[in-house]
Design a protein around this motif. Structure first.
Motif, PDB file in Angstrom:
ATOM      1  N   THR A 289       0.857  -1.181   0.000  1.00  0.00           N
ATOM      2  CA  THR A 289       0.000   0.000   0.000  1.00  0.00           C
ATOM      3  C   THR A 289       0.898   1.237   0.000  1.00  0.00           C
ATOM      4  N   ILE A 290       0.717   2.093  -0.990  1.00  0.00           N
ATOM      5  CA  ILE A 290       1.521   3.312  -1.080  1.00  0.00           C
ATOM      6  C   ILE A 290       1.089   4.281   0.012  1.00  0.00           C
ATOM      7  N   THR A 291       2.057   4.715   0.818  1.00  0.00           N
ATOM      8  CA  THR A 291       1.781   5.633   1.922  1.00  0.00           C
ATOM      9  C   THR A 291       2.348   7.011   1.616  1.00  0.00           C
ATOM     10  N   ASP A 315      -3.104  -0.776  -3.064  1.00  0.00           N
ATOM     11  CA  ASP A 315      -3.896   0.344  -2.571  1.00  0.00           C
ATOM     12  C   ASP A 315      -2.981   1.543  -2.363  1.00  0.00           C
ATOM     13  N   TYR A 316      -3.584   2.697  -2.124  1.00  0.00           N
ATOM     14  CA  TYR A 316      -2.798   3.886  -1.817  1.00  0.00           C
ATOM     15  C   TYR A 316      -3.587   4.783  -0.870  1.00  0.00           C
ATOM     16  N   GLU A 317      -2.862   5.378   0.061  1.00  0.00           N
ATOM     17  CA  GLU A 317      -3.477   6.271   1.031  1.00  0.00           C
ATOM     18  C   GLU A 317      -3.848   7.595   0.376  1.00  0.00           C
ATOM     19  N   LEU A 321      -0.221   8.694  -3.650  1.00  0.00           N
ATOM     20  CA  LEU A 321       0.154   8.369  -5.031  1.00  0.00           C
ATOM     21  C   LEU A 321      -0.148   9.480  -6.027  1.00  0.00           C
ATOM     22  N   PHE A 322      -1.187  10.268  -5.778  1.00  0.00           N
ATOM     23  CA  PHE A 322      -1.559  11.324  -6.721  1.00  0.00           C
ATOM     24  C   PHE A 322      -1.413  12.718  -6.132  1.00  0.00           C
ATOM     25  N   SER A 323      -0.546  12.839  -5.148  1.00  0.00           N
ATOM     26  CA  SER A 323      -0.319  14.152  -4.533  1.00  0.00           C
ATOM     27  C   SER A 323       1.079  14.643  -4.887  1.00  0.00           C
ATOM     28  N   SER A 344     -11.472   5.207  -6.749  1.00  0.00           N
ATOM     29  CA  SER A 344     -12.280   4.687  -5.646  1.00  0.00           C
ATOM     30  C   SER A 344     -12.926   5.855  -4.922  1.00  0.00           C
ATOM     31  N   ASP A 345     -13.961   5.561  -4.105  1.00  0.00           N
ATOM     32  CA  ASP A 345     -14.700   6.655  -3.488  1.00  0.00           C
ATOM     33  C   ASP A 345     -13.832   7.501  -2.565  1.00  0.00           C
ATOM     34  N   LYS A 346     -12.856   6.885  -1.909  1.00  0.00           N
ATOM     35  CA  LYS A 346     -12.033   7.645  -0.972  1.00  0.00           C
ATOM     36  C   LYS A 346     -11.010   8.532  -1.680  1.00  0.00           C
ATOM     37  N   ASN A 347     -10.765   8.252  -2.953  1.00  0.00           N
ATOM     38  CA  ASN A 347      -9.737   9.011  -3.664  1.00  0.00           C
ATOM     39  C   ASN A 347     -10.246   9.696  -4.933  1.00  0.00           C
TER      40      ASN A 347
END
Length: 484
Positions: A289-291, A315-317, A321-323, A344-347
């Motif tokens: 999972t990318i943190t 997964d990624y927090e 990953l996109f910041s 995904s809904d969280k991102n």
């Protein structure tokens, strides 16, 4: 000594035969760099010696894919105008001290894919006649070593004279030591390693090299898991291309190596397949999972081409990953062969903001991914389209290519990817995909559409709306529905 004498006698007999048959080489003239260049093409002729009856004014000699085993003294003295010499893919295992005598104008020498041992072949005198070389390629020569726990001293006494070199291709041993002679190559900009047996990339590995290096390639180091130290790349402050694809060191550790390049500009960072299922420990699990912490270096870099493919990402927090601090720099990004849900809904809102800032993004590769996702919340976009019933993401207008082949991505509810008007999209590949993610192209400019093994209906429903035909290539093989 007796062995060398026997070789000379044996090859003198063969030399006489080849002198007669050297005319089999193809002589041609091409216009290059505003001048006529005479080329001797002797590729794949079965030659075991350098022919001596070629035109004396040739500037390029290609002896690739022959059966050369050694280069004797004065083999090229008849070709004093030679600028490029290709000896790749032979059986070379010995070079005499004066093998390259007379080649004072030689700029390019390619001896890759031979059996030239770094410890035995390169004498201090060998490169003196060709000290003005700008490109030297001796990759894929070293066999896999038996011992991997002892230092390997590279012959810097031989290479140190090549002070005009801009490109060096060479093999990488398990524990390499590059002496001070390599530091005299102050014009070197490209450093490429192949036949890589590296087991440790330490802070001292590259200390012997000049700081002039701008492009570093270290591919397919798979003999052992490569242990890394965070400041290993510190000797190269000017790097703008890093290609470590296929070198097993784990993505987490690879991204830590970027610390010296925080807040800099880079052309390419290729960390594709640096993690592997064979590397699976508690501290560096393959399923990753990318943190935010993992991304702390990369996010600060203004990078154009980024490859994080095939690294076990699931997964990624949020905020990872996109910041990117500089999303406007991105042109090409690849996440293929991972297992995370891109939207995904969280991102979803985060990635929408990311896309709105990537004004130069040309391509996205999300092929060979397989995920199923149930969205907990319905997310809407702020576009003027009606997305009240579905989640929508508006793709950048700059996007030219989308790769979604071999992707399984089923979401509930459906996500709509919207390609806006005045877009640049010309290439779409959704081959062998099973996805309910819908792509809505508001203004079709697509030139190439590939949907092998897919459903005809998606392509047809999109393209039949087009008021003008921009398509040049359509590939619909092995589809499971016919057009209605």
């Amino acid at each position: 000594m007796e062995r060398i004498v026997l070789y000379l006698v044996f090859f003198s007999i063969i030399y006489c035969y080849e002198f007669v048959h050297a005319s089999d080489c193809d002589i041609k003239i091409v216009f290059k760099d505003n001048e006529d260049v005479k080329i001797a093409d002797c590729k794949n002729k079965g030659l075991t010696f350098i022919p001596q009856d070629l035109p004396g004014d040739i500037k390029v000699l290609d002896m690739s894919s022959n059966r050369l085993r050694m280069i004797v003294n004065n083999s090229f003295v008849n070709y004093k105008y030679l600028q490029e010499l290709f000896l790749r893919q032979n059986q070379l295992h010995y070079l005499f001290k004066k093998s390259f005598q007379g080649l004072h104008k030689l700029a390019i020498l390619d001896m890759s894919e031979n059996i030239l041992n770094l410890s035995e072949v390169y004498s201090a005198e060998l490169f003196h006649p060709i000290k003005n070389l700008t490109k030297l390629d001796i990759r894929s020569n070293m066999p896999q070593p038996i011992e991997v726990d002892t230092d390997y001293n590279y012959p810097d006494h031989a290479f140190g004279i090549l002070t005009e070199l801009s490109f060096l291709g060479i093999d990488m041993m398990p524990l390499p030591y590059f002496g001070s002679g390599f530091g005299q190559m102050t014009t070197i900009t490209q450093l490429q390693f192949e036949s890589c047996y590296l087991v440790r990339l330490s802070n001292k590995t590259f200390q012997g090299f000049s700081s002039s290096v701008e492009q570093l390639t270290l591919r397919n180091c798979r003999l052992h898991f490569v242990v890394t130290e965070d400041n290993a790349l510190l000797p190269f402050p000017k790097l703008h291309v890093i290609d470590f694809s296929g070198t097993f060191m784990h993505l987490k550790h690879a991204l830590q190596l970027l610390h010296p390049y925080r807040n800099t500009k880079m052309t390419t960072i290729n960390f594709g397949h640096v993690s592997d299922v064979s590397i699976d420990r508690a501290d560096i699990p393959y399923v990753l999972t990318i943190t935010v912490d993992i991304m702390k270096n990369l996010k600060t870099i203004c990078v154009e081409n980024l490859d994080l493919s095939e690294n076990g990402i699931v997964d990624y927090e949020p905020g990872s990953l996109f910041s990117f601090n500089h999303p406007k720099c991105l042109r090409h990004i690849s996440f293929k062969r991972n297992r995370f849900m891109l939207f995904s809904d969280k991102n979803l809102n985060e990635i929408q903001i990311f896309f709105s800032k990537t004004v130069k993004l040309k391509s996205i590769d999300y092929s060979y991914n397989a995920v199923n996702y149930v969205m907990k919340n319905s997310v809407t976009s702020n576009s003027d389209l009606n997305c009240s019933l579905h989640s929508c993401v508006i793709l950048p207008k700059s996007l030219e290519k989308i790769y979604l082949s071999y992707t399984i991505a089923n979401t509930f509810p459906i996500i709509y990817l919207i390609v806006p008007k005045n877009n640049s999209l010309i290439y779409v590949d959704v081959s062998y995909s099973n996805s309910n993610i819908a792509i809505l192209i508001l203004q079709i400019r697509v030139e190439t559409f590939i949907s092998n093994g897919g459903d005809y209906s998606f392509a047809w429903n999109q393209l039949k709306r087009s008021s003008y035909n921009t398509l040049k290539t359509i590939v619909w093989k092995n589809a499971d529905k016919m057009m209605q």
